[in-house]
Motif scaffolding. Structure first.
Motif, PDB file in Angstrom:
ATOM      1  N   GLY A 126       0.790  -1.216   0.000  1.00 52.30           N
ATOM      2  CA  GLY A 126       0.000   0.000   0.000  1.00 52.30           C
ATOM      3  C   GLY A 126       0.825   1.269   0.000  1.00 52.30           C
ATOM      4  O   GLY A 126       0.329   2.330  -0.356  1.00 52.30           O
TER       5      GLY A 126
ATOM      6  N   ILE B  27      -8.896  -6.425  -3.800  1.00 54.52           N
ATOM      7  CA  ILE B  27      -8.231  -5.156  -3.531  1.00 54.52           C
ATOM      8  C   ILE B  27      -8.435  -4.830  -2.061  1.00 54.52           C
ATOM      9  O   ILE B  27      -9.548  -4.916  -1.547  1.00 54.52           O
ATOM     10  CB  ILE B  27      -8.827  -4.017  -4.389  1.00 54.52           C
ATOM     11  CG1 ILE B  27      -8.845  -4.396  -5.862  1.00 54.52           C
ATOM     12  CG2 ILE B  27      -8.066  -2.728  -4.173  1.00 54.52           C
ATOM     13  CD1 ILE B  27      -9.588  -3.415  -6.735  1.00 54.52           C
ATOM     14  N   GLU B  28      -7.372  -4.458  -1.400  1.00 55.12           N
ATOM     15  CA  GLU B  28      -7.446  -4.023  -0.014  1.00 55.12           C
ATOM     16  C   GLU B  28      -6.683  -2.718   0.106  1.00 55.12           C
ATOM     17  O   GLU B  28      -5.875  -2.379  -0.750  1.00 55.12           O
ATOM     18  CB  GLU B  28      -6.806  -5.065   0.906  1.00 55.12           C
ATOM     19  CG  GLU B  28      -7.429  -6.439   0.828  1.00 55.12           C
ATOM     20  CD  GLU B  28      -6.615  -7.470   1.594  1.00 55.12           C
ATOM     21  OE1 GLU B  28      -5.571  -7.109   2.175  1.00 55.12           O
ATOM     22  OE2 GLU B  28      -7.028  -8.623   1.605  1.00 55.12           O
ATOM     23  N   THR B  29      -6.942  -2.004   1.185  1.00 56.87           N
ATOM     24  CA  THR B  29      -6.211  -0.767   1.411  1.00 56.87           C
ATOM     25  C   THR B  29      -4.715  -1.045   1.483  1.00 56.87           C
ATOM     26  O   THR B  29      -3.902  -0.288   0.963  1.00 56.87           O
ATOM     27  CB  THR B  29      -6.697  -0.093   2.705  1.00 56.87           C
ATOM     28  OG1 THR B  29      -8.106   0.097   2.597  1.00 56.87           O
ATOM     29  CG2 THR B  29      -6.022   1.244   2.911  1.00 56.87           C
TER      30      THR B  29
ATOM     31  N   HIS C 220      -3.185  -3.481  -0.005  1.00 57.74           N
ATOM     32  CA  HIS C 220      -2.719  -4.053  -1.273  1.00 57.74           C
ATOM     33  C   HIS C 220      -3.564  -3.509  -2.430  1.00 57.74           C
ATOM     34  O   HIS C 220      -4.421  -4.213  -2.961  1.00 57.74           O
ATOM     35  CB  HIS C 220      -2.798  -5.582  -1.236  1.00 57.74           C
ATOM     36  CG  HIS C 220      -2.009  -6.194  -0.145  1.00 57.74           C
ATOM     37  ND1 HIS C 220      -0.641  -6.268  -0.165  1.00 57.74           N
ATOM     38  CD2 HIS C 220      -2.394  -6.724   1.041  1.00 57.74           C
ATOM     39  CE1 HIS C 220      -0.216  -6.824   0.943  1.00 57.74           C
ATOM     40  NE2 HIS C 220      -1.258  -7.113   1.701  1.00 57.74           N
ATOM     41  N   PRO C 221      -3.308  -2.275  -2.846  1.00 60.29           N
ATOM     42  CA  PRO C 221      -4.121  -1.696  -3.935  1.00 60.29           C
ATOM     43  C   PRO C 221      -3.822  -2.350  -5.275  1.00 60.29           C
ATOM     44  O   PRO C 221      -2.813  -3.029  -5.445  1.00 60.29           O
ATOM     45  CB  PRO C 221      -3.703  -0.222  -3.935  1.00 60.29           C
ATOM     46  CG  PRO C 221      -2.330  -0.219  -3.355  1.00 60.29           C
ATOM     47  CD  PRO C 221      -2.290  -1.351  -2.364  1.00 60.29           C
TER      48      PRO C 221
ATOM     49  N   TRP D 288      -2.976  -1.755  -9.184  1.00 61.35           N
ATOM     50  CA  TRP D 288      -2.392  -0.752 -10.077  1.00 61.35           C
ATOM     51  C   TRP D 288      -2.710  -1.122 -11.506  1.00 61.35           C
ATOM     52  O   TRP D 288      -2.501  -2.268 -11.923  1.00 61.35           O
ATOM     53  CB  TRP D 288      -0.880  -0.683  -9.901  1.00 61.35           C
ATOM     54  CG  TRP D 288      -0.439   0.058  -8.682  1.00 61.35           C
ATOM     55  CD1 TRP D 288      -0.225  -0.459  -7.436  1.00 61.35           C
ATOM     56  CD2 TRP D 288      -0.149   1.452  -8.583  1.00 61.35           C
ATOM     57  NE1 TRP D 288       0.172   0.533  -6.579  1.00 61.35           N
ATOM     58  CE2 TRP D 288       0.235   1.717  -7.251  1.00 61.35           C
ATOM     59  CE3 TRP D 288      -0.185   2.505  -9.496  1.00 61.35           C
ATOM     60  CZ2 TRP D 288       0.586   2.988  -6.813  1.00 61.35           C
ATOM     61  CZ3 TRP D 288       0.167   3.768  -9.058  1.00 61.35           C
ATOM     62  CH2 TRP D 288       0.539   4.007  -7.734  1.00 61.35           C
TER      63      TRP D 288
ATOM     64  N   ARG E 277     -11.314   4.664  -3.491  1.00 62.90           N
ATOM     65  CA  ARG E 277     -10.417   5.735  -3.950  1.00 62.90           C
ATOM     66  C   ARG E 277      -9.715   5.286  -5.221  1.00 62.90           C
ATOM     67  O   ARG E 277      -9.248   4.161  -5.321  1.00 62.90           O
ATOM     68  CB  ARG E 277      -9.385   6.081  -2.871  1.00 62.90           C
ATOM     69  CG  ARG E 277      -8.568   7.320  -3.213  1.00 62.90           C
ATOM     70  CD  ARG E 277      -7.613   7.752  -2.104  1.00 62.90           C
ATOM     71  NE  ARG E 277      -6.530   6.808  -1.911  1.00 62.90           N
ATOM     72  CZ  ARG E 277      -6.366   6.028  -0.851  1.00 62.90           C
ATOM     73  NH1 ARG E 277      -7.215   6.062   0.143  1.00 62.90           N
ATOM     74  NH2 ARG E 277      -5.343   5.209  -0.771  1.00 62.90           N
TER      75      ARG E 277
ATOM     76  N   LYS F   8      -4.185   3.887  -9.578  1.00 68.01           N
ATOM     77  CA  LYS F   8      -4.158   3.139  -8.317  1.00 68.01           C
ATOM     78  C   LYS F   8      -5.595   3.044  -7.806  1.00 68.01           C
ATOM     79  O   LYS F   8      -6.256   4.052  -7.591  1.00 68.01           O
ATOM     80  CB  LYS F   8      -3.286   3.869  -7.299  1.00 68.01           C
ATOM     81  CG  LYS F   8      -3.176   3.187  -5.958  1.00 68.01           C
ATOM     82  CD  LYS F   8      -2.277   4.017  -5.031  1.00 68.01           C
ATOM     83  CE  LYS F   8      -2.117   3.372  -3.680  1.00 68.01           C
ATOM     84  NZ  LYS F   8      -1.269   4.204  -2.797  1.00 68.01           N
TER      85      LYS F   8
ATOM     86  N   VAL G 241      -8.011   1.666  -4.830  1.00 67.47           N
ATOM     87  CA  VAL G 241      -8.073   1.202  -3.441  1.00 67.47           C
ATOM     88  C   VAL G 241      -9.533   0.923  -3.112  1.00 67.47           C
ATOM     89  O   VAL G 241     -10.388   1.797  -3.287  1.00 67.47           O
ATOM     90  CB  VAL G 241      -7.500   2.264  -2.470  1.00 67.47           C
ATOM     91  CG1 VAL G 241      -7.602   1.785  -1.036  1.00 67.47           C
ATOM     92  CG2 VAL G 241      -6.066   2.590  -2.826  1.00 67.47           C
ATOM     93  N   HIS G 242      -9.797  -0.296  -2.678  1.00 66.09           N
ATOM     94  CA  HIS G 242     -11.160  -0.693  -2.335  1.00 66.09           C
ATOM     95  C   HIS G 242     -11.046  -1.776  -1.267  1.00 66.09           C
ATOM     96  O   HIS G 242     -10.015  -2.438  -1.159  1.00 66.09           O
ATOM     97  CB  HIS G 242     -11.876  -1.205  -3.596  1.00 66.09           C
ATOM     98  CG  HIS G 242     -13.355  -1.279  -3.461  1.00 66.09           C
ATOM     99  ND1 HIS G 242     -14.140  -0.173  -3.264  1.00 66.09           N
ATOM    100  CD2 HIS G 242     -14.207  -2.330  -3.501  1.00 66.09           C
ATOM    101  CE1 HIS G 242     -15.403  -0.541  -3.187  1.00 66.09           C
ATOM    102  NE2 HIS G 242     -15.467  -1.847  -3.333  1.00 66.09           N
ATOM    103  N   ASN G 243     -12.107  -1.973  -0.482  1.00 65.59           N
ATOM    104  CA  ASN G 243     -11.992  -2.942   0.610  1.00 65.59           C
ATOM    105  C   ASN G 243     -12.712  -4.262   0.346  1.00 65.59           C
ATOM    106  O   ASN G 243     -12.800  -5.083   1.235  1.00 65.59           O
ATOM    107  CB  ASN G 243     -12.501  -2.315   1.909  1.00 65.59           C
ATOM    108  CG  ASN G 243     -13.917  -1.797   1.800  1.00 65.59           C
ATOM    109  OD1 ASN G 243     -14.499  -1.813   0.725  1.00 65.59           O
ATOM    110  ND2 ASN G 243     -14.476  -1.332   2.891  1.00 65.59           N
TER     111      ASN G 243
END
Length: 186
Positions: A19, A45-47, A49-50, A52, A79, A129, A131-133
């Motif tokens: 991240g 996707i985790e905060t 481990h975004p 790309w 994001r 990039k 970022v999603h949870n």
């Protein structure tokens, strides 16, 4: 014959990144670190481990200047950061997503969209990039600005029609309740 714009770029994806990786570190990655992007595949996707995305646009010498828009057709991404180099070679960023105030979105719409700066002849690299949870599927595409604008207007028209029908149904229901009121209950 003059070309109308850049050819459709191949979108590549890199997962399992830290991240705190910067765009410089991702751009310096070996090409083998990226694989072709498949919109049908759910991406984890985790905060921490975004995801790309990378695409390269090749602009011909004879291309007339036109505007282009990159969009991710998924409205609820936490994001999204869109990176590109300015004319001096410094990285610039545009941000969008539900964590970013709507007034700060570079292109106001229903989902993240980014206006590509006017491009000179040559190769231009872009990095995104995400970022999603949660695991997510989304489509990504590069459109001329007029096509992106028309697509956005169509989306808003459909939403407006649906909301208008809902209001009409509420008014009709109210009129029926008055017209067919049961006098037994006052």
């Amino acid at each position: 014959k003059a070309s109308t714009g850049p050819a459709a770029p191949v979108l590549m994806v890199r997962t399992a990144t830290s991240g705190d990786m910067t765009v410089e570190q991702v751009a310096a990655s070996a090409p083998a670190a990226f694989t072709p992007f498949h919109p049908q595949r759910a991406h984890i996707i985790e905060t921490a481990h975004p995801l790309w995305l990378h695409f390269r646009v090749v602009v011909a010498e004879d291309r007339p200047p036109t505007g282009w828009t990159f969009e991710l057709a998924k409205p609820l991404l936490n994001r999204v950061e869109f990176f590109y180099r300015d004319t001096q070679g410094a990285w610039q960023v545009q941000k969008s997503g539900i964590e970013v105030p709507y007034a700060q979105w570079p292109v106001h719409g229903l989902h993240p969209q980014f206006a590509l700066p006017y491009m000179t002849a040559g190769e231009h690299d872009y990095f995104v990039k995400v970022v999603h949870n949660l695991p997510v599927r989304f489509a990504a595409r590069l459109l001329p600005q007029d096509a992106a604008s028309q697509s956005m207007q169509t989306d808003f028209l459909i939403i407006g029609l649906i909301l208008g029908l809902m209001v009409l149904m509420a008014v009709i229901t109210g009129l029926f309740s008055v017209a067919y009121k049961d006098n037994t209950y006052g």
